[in-house]
Design an enzyme around this catalytic site. Structure first.
Site, mmCIF file in Angstrom:
data_model
loop_
_atom_site.group_PDB
_atom_site.id
_atom_site.type_symbol
_atom_site.label_atom_id
_atom_site.label_comp_id
_atom_site.label_asym_id
_atom_site.label_seq_id
_atom_site.Cartn_x
_atom_site.Cartn_y
_atom_site.Cartn_z
ATOM 1 N N CYS A 155 -2.203 74.556 2.349
ATOM 2 C CA CYS A 155 -3.213 74.752 1.684
ATOM 3 C C CYS A 155 -3.199 75.395 0.280
ATOM 4 C CB CYS A 155 -4.650 75.262 2.381
ATOM 5 S SG CYS A 155 -6.219 74.894 1.554
ATOM 6 N N GLU A 211 -2.557 74.057 11.335
ATOM 7 C CA GLU A 211 -2.508 75.164 12.239
ATOM 8 C C GLU A 211 -4.053 75.278 12.751
ATOM 9 O OE1 GLU A 211 -3.206 75.554 9.233
ATOM 10 O OE2 GLU A 211 -4.632 76.999 8.600
ATOM 11 N N HIS A 219 -4.726 71.829 6.728
ATOM 12 C CA HIS A 219 -4.605 72.920 7.658
ATOM 13 C C HIS A 219 -4.085 72.479 9.113
ATOM 14 C CE1 HIS A 219 -6.172 76.239 5.174
ATOM 15 N NE2 HIS A 219 -6.788 75.591 4.758
#
Ligand code: MN
Length: 241
Positions: free
Chosen positions: A110, A218, A216
């Protein structure tokens, strides 16, 4: 087998007078740990110190967070520019340059991909909704949609490293950004785009493992095995031979 240490850059939090400091979402820690790495949080109050902490790391994650100060890519601030932390920019630019010089793998997420581009001489779109005509929704969080939900498509370039890792030519991604890459640095190659042409991923043309993602992973990797592969590969690339 030794577990590689993955240094994760932090965002700045300022809860109150007694709670100021570096923040890293647990999603990063969990993703690194689930793929066999040891996550550590990097401080950012001094560029020189950050390069010393880099010596402890086998791989780096440039995490999400504040907008990059447009000073670093030669522009004046747009009306819709968000909060900027110039010291964080300075520290992370130093980290990018040193990591590339020393073949330390980088996964840039990001803000991270934006910072990576700026560090290598690229520029940013400072605010997608006001600067890109007919753009799709890239700020799902502003509509109350959870960050672990994929909301738009990203088309992956065939034969790219990213394509090899994900094994897909199109993936569903989450989207929590109001900025994006504009002029892409010469050393980087665009390897994924959204349907409105917004750059969703880049990779470094010559380094072993330097991948930048506008989404993202994660926050998706616990539920989405395709996104977990990104962390598996980061850890794999970070293992000392
Ligand atoms: Mn997006």
């Amino acid at each position: 087998m030794n577990k590689p240490v993955i240094g994760i850059t932090g965002a700045f939090v300022d809860h109150n007078l007694y709670m100021k400091g570096v923040y890293v979402s647990e999603d990063y820690h969990i993703s690194v740990a689930n793929s066999g790495g040891i996550p550590i949080v990097l401080p950012f109050f001094d560029p020189e110190l950050s390069l010393e902490t880099l010596k402890l790391c086998d791989g780096i994650i440039l995490s999400g967070g504040e907008d990059v100060d447009p000073f670093y890519y030669g522009q004046e601030p747009h009306q819709k520019l968000g909060r900027t932390i110039p010291l964080r920019d300075e520290v992370e630019i130093a980290i990018v340059n040193t990591a590339l010089e020393n073949n330390i793998p980088i996964l840039a997420i990001c803000r991270g991909v934006q910072l990576l581009n700026v560090a290598l001489g690229g520029t940013l779109i400072q605010d997608i909704p006001s600067q890109v005509k007919d753009s799709i929704m890239h700020e799902q969080h502003s509509r109350g949609q959870e960050r672990n939900r994929a909301t738009h498509w990203a088309e992956i370039t065939e034969n790219s490293k990213l394509h090899q890792i994900l094994g897909e030519s199109k993936v569903r991604v989450n989207s929590l950004h109001h900025q994006a890459l504009d002029h892409v640095a010469d050393e980087l190659e665009v390897v994924a785009v959204a349907s409105d042409g917004i750059v969703e991923a880049v990779e470094h043309k010559s380094s072993l493992f330097t991948i930048g993602l506008q989404w993202h992973p994660e926050s998706l990797s616990s539920k989405d095995p395709i996104m977990k592969k990104l962390f598996d590969q980061l850890i794999q690339a970070s293992r000392k031979i």
